[in-house]
Design a protein around this motif. Structure first.
Motif, short mmCIF file in Angstrom:
data_model
loop_
_atom_site.label_atom_id
_atom_site.label_comp_id
_atom_site.label_asym_id
_atom_site.label_seq_id
_atom_site.Cartn_x
_atom_site.Cartn_y
_atom_site.Cartn_z
N ASP A 75 0.81 -1.17 0.12
CA ASP A 75 -0.04 0.10 -0.12
C ASP A 75 0.94 1.07 0.15
OD1 ASP A 75 0.94 -0.26 2.33
OD2 ASP A 75 -0.83 0.08 3.30
N VAL A 76 2.22 1.08 0.07
CA VAL A 76 3.03 2.27 0.29
C VAL A 76 3.24 2.57 -1.41
CG1 VAL A 76 5.41 3.21 0.66
CG2 VAL A 76 4.20 1.79 2.26
N ARG A 77 2.92 3.77 -1.69
CA ARG A 77 2.84 4.04 -3.11
C ARG A 77 4.23 4.87 -3.49
NH1 ARG A 77 -2.85 7.21 -3.12
NH2 ARG A 77 -4.07 5.42 -2.75
N ASN A 78 4.63 4.77 -4.71
CA ASN A 78 6.06 5.43 -5.20
C ASN A 78 7.16 4.83 -4.66
OD1 ASN A 78 4.11 7.11 -6.45
ND2 ASN A 78 3.99 8.65 -4.64
N PHE A 79 7.37 3.67 -4.03
CA PHE A 79 8.36 2.70 -3.49
C PHE A 79 9.72 2.89 -4.31
CE2 PHE A 79 10.76 -0.96 -2.73
CZ PHE A 79 11.10 -0.71 -1.51
N ASN A 80 9.24 2.88 -5.85
CA ASN A 80 10.47 2.87 -6.65
C ASN A 80 11.15 4.26 -6.62
OD1 ASN A 80 8.50 4.21 -7.92
ND2 ASN A 80 8.78 3.42 -9.86
N GLN A 81 10.88 5.25 -6.13
CA GLN A 81 11.36 6.64 -6.04
C GLN A 81 12.63 6.53 -4.72
OE1 GLN A 81 8.83 10.15 -5.68
NE2 GLN A 81 7.43 9.14 -7.54
N ILE A 82 12.52 5.59 -3.97
CA ILE A 82 13.29 5.58 -2.88
C ILE A 82 14.74 5.25 -3.32
CG2 ILE A 82 13.92 4.76 -0.61
CD1 ILE A 82 11.04 4.14 -0.51
N ARG A 83 15.76 6.20 -3.07
CA ARG A 83 17.07 5.90 -3.45
C ARG A 83 18.11 5.73 -2.16
NH1 ARG A 83 14.69 4.90 -7.36
NH2 ARG A 83 14.61 5.85 -9.23
N GLN A 84 19.26 5.01 -2.42
CA GLN A 84 20.05 5.32 -1.10
C GLN A 84 20.58 6.38 -1.05
OE1 GLN A 84 23.43 2.16 -0.57
NE2 GLN A 84 21.96 0.47 -1.30
N GLY A 85 20.83 7.11 0.32
CA GLY A 85 21.04 8.25 0.64
C GLY A 85 19.92 9.41 0.93
N ASP A 86 18.71 8.86 0.61
CA ASP A 86 17.48 9.53 0.98
C ASP A 86 17.44 9.66 2.44
OD1 ASP A 86 16.82 10.10 -1.56
OD2 ASP A 86 15.31 8.49 -1.89
N THR A 87 16.61 10.71 2.94
CA THR A 87 16.42 10.71 4.34
C THR A 87 14.88 10.24 4.75
OG1 THR A 87 17.85 12.76 4.67
CG2 THR A 87 16.08 12.30 6.36
N VAL A 88 14.93 9.40 5.68
CA VAL A 88 13.57 8.87 6.03
C VAL A 88 13.37 9.11 7.55
CG1 VAL A 88 12.50 6.57 6.45
CG2 VAL A 88 13.76 6.85 4.60
N SER A 89 12.11 9.51 7.62
CA SER A 89 11.60 10.07 9.06
C SER A 89 10.50 9.26 9.57
CB SER A 89 11.19 11.47 8.89
OG SER A 89 12.21 12.29 8.77
N VAL A 90 10.64 8.62 10.54
CA VAL A 90 9.56 7.61 11.28
C VAL A 90 9.14 7.94 12.54
CG1 VAL A 90 8.82 5.30 11.59
CG2 VAL A 90 10.30 5.58 9.64
N ARG A 91 7.76 8.18 12.71
CA ARG A 91 7.30 8.64 14.05
C ARG A 91 6.38 7.34 14.54
NH1 ARG A 91 4.33 13.76 14.43
NH2 ARG A 91 4.46 13.19 16.42
N TYR A 92 6.58 6.74 15.52
CA TYR A 92 5.72 5.80 15.99
C TYR A 92 4.81 5.95 17.46
CZ TYR A 92 4.03 1.01 17.07
OH TYR A 92 3.31 0.00 17.32
#
Length: 197
Positions: A75-92
């Motif tokens: 269900d996560v759209r645009n997964f193919n846009q993720i590249r090494q070096g991108d910044t990911v922020s996760v809040r749980y």
């Protein structure tokens, strides 16, 4: 995105849901006037250091060198846009809310609701979800002297809970037949990916 986090409270709550009769009802019960709430929030920010496209997994490493693996479900759209070096922020965030419903205000049962948020087509990958599971069980016994209350599931199974807080112990004497114990387990997850300049 579904980060692979675990909570000790969730298995207990789900076990209770099974014992109380886990047929989910359509609409959520009203919120009790007074609730005790315990919550925990965790934030992780780091760079993408690994991508497994087949399994839809990304490895995120923070500034201290610690890594976590995040599953980006279908269900996560645009997964193919993720590249090494991108910044990911996760809040749980997880929370557990416990309250009493007066007799007649709610029906016994298990209630669930989910609110999903997705990135639009062409936007940077992002995902959010809030899920609430609520159990409403009738109170069958109150022991003021020993600070306990007992609730019953539809199949006759009983659970007895010890009441720890002094202010809640004082409320035990005010409970009556037909009142309901309401327990809600809430989870919220927000994740986003940003391209580094």
């Amino acid at each position: 995105m579904n980060a692979r986090f675990r909570s000790a409270v969730l298995p207990c709550l789900l076990s209770a849901a099974v014992l109380l009769g886990a047929s989910a009802c359509n609409s959520m019960p009203p919120t009790p006037e007074k609730q005790d709430v315990a919550s925990m929030e965790m934030s992780v920010q780091g760079r993408v250091t690994g991508i497994d496209s087949n399994a839809r997994l990304i490895t995120v490493t923070d500034d201290t060198g610690r890594s976590i693996e995040i599953e980006a479900g279908p269900d996560v759209r645009n997964f193919n846009q993720i590249r090494q070096g991108d910044t990911v922020s996760v809040r749980y965030m997880t929370a557990l809310a416990v309250g009493i419903q007066p007799a007649g205000d709610a029906k016994p049962g298990v209630y669930e609701s989910t609110d999903d948020h997705y990135a639009k087509t062409g936007e940077r990958p992002a995902r959010g979800q809030t899920k609430v599971t609520t159990i409403v069980a009738p109170i069958t016994a109150v022991d003021v002297a020993n600070h306990t209350l007992t609730v019953m599931g539809p199949q006759g199974n009983e659970w007895t809970f010890y009441v720890e807080k002094p202010e809640n112990r004082a409320r035990l004497a005010t409970l009556k037949d037909g009142d309901m114990l309401q327990v809600s387990y809430i989870t919220a997850l927000a994740a986003s990916v940003d391209r580094l300049p």
